[in-house]
Design an enzyme around this catalytic site. Structure first.
Site, PDB file in Angstrom:
ATOM      1  N   GLY A  32       0.846  -1.206   0.000  1.00 59.60           N
ATOM      2  CA  GLY A  32       0.000   0.000   0.000  1.00 59.60           C
ATOM      3  C   GLY A  32       0.873   1.244   0.000  1.00 59.60           C
ATOM      4  CB  THR A 146       2.927   0.762   6.026  1.00 62.01           C
ATOM      5  OG1 THR A 146       1.577   0.401   6.300  1.00 62.01           O
ATOM      6  CG2 THR A 146       3.759   0.449   7.246  1.00 62.01           C
ATOM      7  CG  ASP A 148      -2.027   0.337   8.296  1.00 62.25           C
ATOM      8  OD1 ASP A 148      -2.928   1.192   8.306  1.00 62.25           O
ATOM      9  OD2 ASP A 148      -1.939  -0.546   7.428  1.00 62.25           O
ATOM     10  CG  ASP A 150       0.802  -2.467  10.177  1.00 63.98           C
ATOM     11  OD1 ASP A 150       1.773  -1.918   9.608  1.00 63.98           O
ATOM     12  OD2 ASP A 150      -0.049  -3.126   9.553  1.00 63.98           O
TER      13      ASP A 150
HETATM   14  P1  ATP Z   1       0.840  -2.629   3.528  1.00 62.04           P
HETATM   15  O1  ATP Z   1       1.243  -2.643   4.972  1.00 62.04           O
HETATM   16  O2  ATP Z   1       0.539  -1.277   3.049  1.00 62.04           O
HETATM   17  O3  ATP Z   1      -0.224  -3.644   3.200  1.00 62.04           O
HETATM   18  P2  ATP Z   1       2.784  -4.509   2.561  1.00 62.04           P
HETATM   19  O4  ATP Z   1       4.165  -4.364   2.044  1.00 62.04           O
HETATM   20  O5  ATP Z   1       2.629  -5.295   3.833  1.00 62.04           O
HETATM   21  O6  ATP Z   1       2.147  -3.058   2.685  1.00 62.04           O
HETATM   22  P3  ATP Z   1       1.689  -6.694   1.033  1.00 62.04           P
HETATM   23  O7  ATP Z   1       0.659  -6.702  -0.036  1.00 62.04           O
HETATM   24  O8  ATP Z   1       1.518  -7.587   2.183  1.00 62.04           O
HETATM   25  O9  ATP Z   1       1.864  -5.162   1.449  1.00 62.04           O
HETATM   26  O10 ATP Z   1       3.112  -7.087   0.374  1.00 62.04           O
HETATM   27  C1  ATP Z   1       3.605  -6.390  -0.759  1.00 62.04           C
HETATM   28  C2  ATP Z   1       4.195  -7.357  -1.729  1.00 62.04           C
HETATM   29  O11 ATP Z   1       5.343  -8.001  -1.137  1.00 62.04           O
HETATM   30  C3  ATP Z   1       3.304  -8.505  -2.137  1.00 62.04           C
HETATM   31  O12 ATP Z   1       2.362  -8.132  -3.122  1.00 62.04           O
HETATM   32  C4  ATP Z   1       4.309  -9.505  -2.652  1.00 62.04           C
HETATM   33  O13 ATP Z   1       4.747  -9.142  -3.928  1.00 62.04           O
HETATM   34  C5  ATP Z   1       5.466  -9.311  -1.676  1.00 62.04           C
HETATM   35  N1  ATP Z   1       5.388 -10.315  -0.604  1.00 62.04           N
HETATM   36  C6  ATP Z   1       4.584 -10.298   0.483  1.00 62.04           C
HETATM   37  N2  ATP Z   1       4.749 -11.389   1.243  1.00 62.04           N
HETATM   38  C7  ATP Z   1       5.667 -12.153   0.596  1.00 62.04           C
HETATM   39  C8  ATP Z   1       6.277 -13.434   0.848  1.00 62.04           C
HETATM   40  N3  ATP Z   1       5.947 -14.159   1.922  1.00 62.04           N
HETATM   41  N4  ATP Z   1       7.178 -13.880  -0.029  1.00 62.04           N
HETATM   42  C9  ATP Z   1       7.511 -13.155  -1.109  1.00 62.04           C
HETATM   43  N5  ATP Z   1       6.993 -11.968  -1.418  1.00 62.04           N
HETATM   44  C10 ATP Z   1       6.082 -11.459  -0.585  1.00 62.04           C
END
Ligand code: ATP
Length: 342
Positions: A32, A146, A148, A150
């Site tokens: 995000g 992010t 959040d 979090d």
């Molecule tokens: P937000 O907190 O805003 O949701 P985020 O980085 O946690 O941000 P995610 O959608 O969970 O958002 O992860 C972003 C991207 O990171 C995923 O779309 C994927 O491409 C990659 N990713 C997440 N988890 C994994 C994993 N376990 N292994 C490999 N790639 C991952």
């Protein structure tokens, strides 16, 4: 593909980069979006270039790494980015990263592009992606981006303060109209799994109740009773803040308030507006500190690290260790807000 290195001014640091063979850095934003991501891109780009390191901006997060979608970033490309919301590199959620075959392709592309280190800005999912790439030999450094707040391993995530202020500005305006009509306003703020944003926003607007996933509380006592006694005591309007991940939706909360109190109640879902806007000073400064630290970590030969704020200091820790950390809500603040809601 450009292969000219910009001549360096800081010889000492440059020598270190040479030693560790850091000649080209990639940067991507993923997950995000959050205000301040652009400021991170600027910090990483300028710090790298100042040290004679070339920068490739990977477009659309990990999807761009898999598809070889990138652009060279110059110091001028990042002019004016400090105050700009969003991310000029775009962000994405990339399902292919869960597939080992595509992850290998992403790592191979890094090698093909001559990327000696990769800065990944996003949430904990983005950190997991970076951890996988690090295991495939791509030195990755993560920076939180992010709204959040979090991510357990860091006291602060870039974007949080701006999102709080965006929500506060909107709710302050809502309060005017709620007061005029003697209504109750139920406002949903982002936070699918955690209530950090809801708590900070709720505290800042003097909400009558703050409903978060971590601590469901007692609806009758924390919401219904507060509204009832508030009305008797001459308070003609109430604001209830609900985190997205609370076990009741904003609408359900409003319906229950109407059912129990008969008070005219309206809902507002702030939604994606919280992700936008020009970053606050706190987010700009944090982006500079964390972005610079990420490049310095790569230059020092580090890999698989996440840049975090702990006890007001910027440090780097192992991604694996970072992902195992736990962070609780500020329950003391929640309790203080509950007590003050009279
Ligand atoms: P937000 O907190 O805003 O949701 P985020 O980085 O946690 O941000 P995610 O959608 O969970 O958002 O992860 C972003 C991207 O990171 C995923 O779309 C994927 O491409 C990659 N990713 C997440 N988890 C994994 C994993 N376990 N292994 C490999 N790639 C991952």
């Amino acid at each position: 593909m450009p292969d000219t290195l910009i001549w360096f001014e800081h010889e000492e640091v440059m020598n270190m980069a040479e030693e560790k063979k850091i000649r080209r850095i990639g940067i991507l934003t993923s997950g995000g979006d959050a205000p301040g991501m652009n400021a991170v891109i600027r910090a990483v780009t300028r710090t790298s270039i100042a040290n004679g390191i070339e920068v490739l901006g990977i477009l659309h997060g990990y999807a761009g790494l898999i598809a070889n979608d990138f652009k060279v970033l110059t110091a001028r490309d990042v002019d004016g980015l400090l105050m700009k919301g969003g991310t000029i590199l775009y962000t994405a959620r990339c399902e292919e990263m869960f597939d080992p075959e595509y992850r290998q392709r992403a790592a191979d592309n890094c090698r093909f592009l001559g990327i000696d280190g990769l800065v990944c800005c996003g949430g904990d999912g983005t950190f997991r992606g970076a951890q996988e790439l690090s295991r495939l030999g791509v030195p990755c450094i993560c920076v939180s981006g992010t709204i959040d707040n979090d991510i357990p391993c860091t006291d602060y995530t870039i974007g949080f303060d701006t999102a709080c202020n965006t929500a506060i500005t909107a709710i302050d305006k809502l309060r005017d109209t709620m007061q005029s009509h003697a209504r109750c306003s139920v406002v949903e703020v982002m936070g699918r799994h955690h209530g950090h944003l809801a708590l900070a926003v709720g505290a800042s607007v003097g909400a009558a109740a703050i409903l978060v996933p971590e601590d469901p509380g007692n609806f009758e006592q924390d919401v219904v009773e507060k509204i009832r006694t508030g009305r008797i005591n001459g308070r003609n309007h109430h604001i209830i803040i609900v985190a997205e991940g609370y076990h009741m939706s904003c609408q359900q909360v409003a319906d229950k308030i109407v059912e129990e109190t008969g008070v005219d109640t309206r809902i507002t879902i702030l939604g994606h507006v919280q992700r936008g806007g020009s970053p606050t000073s706190q987010d700009r400064v944090m982006a500079i500190k964390m972005g610079c630290a990420a490049v310095e970590a790569l230059m020092a030969g580090k890999a698989q690290r996440v840049i975090v704020l702990r006890d007001n200091k910027i440090i780097d820790i192992d991604i694996e260790e970072g992902l195992q950390c736990q962070k609780d809500l500020d329950r003391n603040l929640l309790e203080q807000c509950r007590r003050m809601s009279i």
